[in-house]
Structures are given as C-alpha cells and as structure tokens.
Write a protein that holds these residues in place. Sequence first.
Motif, PDB file in Angstrom:
ATOM      1  N   MET A 142      12.004  -6.850  -2.635  1.00  0.00           N
ATOM      2  CA  MET A 142      10.577  -7.068  -2.774  1.00  0.00           C
ATOM      3  C   MET A 142      10.194  -6.728  -4.214  1.00  0.00           C
ATOM      4  N   THR A 143       9.527  -7.637  -4.839  1.00  0.00           N
ATOM      5  CA  THR A 143       9.100  -7.404  -6.218  1.00  0.00           C
ATOM      6  C   THR A 143       7.813  -6.570  -6.230  1.00  0.00           C
ATOM      7  N   ASN A 144       7.502  -6.058  -7.397  1.00  0.00           N
ATOM      8  CA  ASN A 144       6.281  -5.259  -7.541  1.00  0.00           C
ATOM      9  C   ASN A 144       5.032  -6.090  -7.257  1.00  0.00           C
ATOM     10  N   ARG A 145       5.060  -7.356  -7.650  1.00  0.00           N
ATOM     11  CA  ARG A 145       3.900  -8.217  -7.441  1.00  0.00           C
ATOM     12  C   ARG A 145       3.636  -8.413  -5.943  1.00  0.00           C
ATOM     13  N   ILE A 146       4.695  -8.640  -5.186  1.00  0.00           N
ATOM     14  CA  ILE A 146       4.536  -8.819  -3.743  1.00  0.00           C
ATOM     15  C   ILE A 146       4.052  -7.521  -3.101  1.00  0.00           C
ATOM     16  N   ALA A 147       4.588  -6.396  -3.530  1.00  0.00           N
ATOM     17  CA  ALA A 147       4.179  -5.105  -2.976  1.00  0.00           C
ATOM     18  C   ALA A 147       2.703  -4.824  -3.259  1.00  0.00           C
ATOM     19  N   LEU A 148       2.246  -5.144  -4.449  1.00  0.00           N
ATOM     20  CA  LEU A 148       0.835  -4.925  -4.787  1.00  0.00           C
ATOM     21  C   LEU A 148      -0.080  -5.835  -3.972  1.00  0.00           C
ATOM     22  N   TRP A 149       0.300  -7.094  -3.793  1.00  0.00           N
ATOM     23  CA  TRP A 149      -0.505  -7.997  -2.974  1.00  0.00           C
ATOM     24  C   TRP A 149      -0.559  -7.539  -1.533  1.00  0.00           C
ATOM     25  N   LEU A 150       0.576  -7.090  -1.020  1.00  0.00           N
ATOM     26  CA  LEU A 150       0.626  -6.600   0.355  1.00  0.00           C
ATOM     27  C   LEU A 150      -0.235  -5.358   0.530  1.00  0.00           C
ATOM     28  N   ALA A 151      -0.146  -4.427  -0.402  1.00  0.00           N
ATOM     29  CA  ALA A 151      -0.961  -3.207  -0.334  1.00  0.00           C
ATOM     30  C   ALA A 151      -2.451  -3.539  -0.441  1.00  0.00           C
ATOM     31  N   ALA A 152      -2.804  -4.444  -1.338  1.00  0.00           N
ATOM     32  CA  ALA A 152      -4.211  -4.831  -1.491  1.00  0.00           C
ATOM     33  C   ALA A 152      -4.734  -5.501  -0.223  1.00  0.00           C
ATOM     34  N   THR A 153      -3.917  -6.327   0.408  1.00  0.00           N
ATOM     35  CA  THR A 153      -4.320  -6.985   1.639  1.00  0.00           C
ATOM     36  C   THR A 153      -4.545  -5.975   2.756  1.00  0.00           C
ATOM     37  N   ILE A 154      -3.658  -5.005   2.870  1.00  0.00           N
ATOM     38  CA  ILE A 154      -3.799  -3.988   3.915  1.00  0.00           C
ATOM     39  C   ILE A 154      -5.056  -3.160   3.688  1.00  0.00           C
ATOM     40  N   VAL A 155      -5.322  -2.778   2.451  1.00  0.00           N
ATOM     41  CA  VAL A 155      -6.517  -1.991   2.139  1.00  0.00           C
ATOM     42  C   VAL A 155      -7.780  -2.802   2.424  1.00  0.00           C
ATOM     43  N   LEU A 156      -7.788  -4.067   2.045  1.00  0.00           N
ATOM     44  CA  LEU A 156      -8.966  -4.895   2.308  1.00  0.00           C
ATOM     45  C   LEU A 156      -9.208  -5.093   3.799  1.00  0.00           C
ATOM     46  N   LEU A 157      -8.145  -5.276   4.566  1.00  0.00           N
ATOM     47  CA  LEU A 157      -8.302  -5.411   6.018  1.00  0.00           C
ATOM     48  C   LEU A 157      -8.808  -4.118   6.649  1.00  0.00           C
TER      49      LEU A 157
END
Length: 47
Positions: free
Chosen positions: A1-16
């Motif tokens: 998992m790249t850093n970009r994917i990890a950041l998008w995933l974390a941002a999505t979880i926080v927004l949800l």
Amino acid sequence: MTNRIALWLAATIVLLALADIFLDDGRVLLFLSKKILDLVQYIAFWR
C-alpha cells in the motif's frame, strides 16, 4: 500500500465517521464499537 492510498483511505474513514456523528448522532460508530468489544471478549476467551 502506498502512502497516497493510505492517506485517501484514512481521509475517507474520518469523513464517514464525522458524517455519522453529525447526521445520525454517532449511532453507527456506537454499534460498531459494541460489536468490536464483543469480538475482543470472544477472542480473549479462546486465548
């Protein structure tokens, strides 16, 4: 998992999570936390 994917995933979880808190008073988060605690107790039993 790249850093970009990890950041998008974390941002999505926080927004949800924030959407659940503001729109549904955090009921989904409360339900999931109760189920996770039940799972931890079940796993600790088998340990």
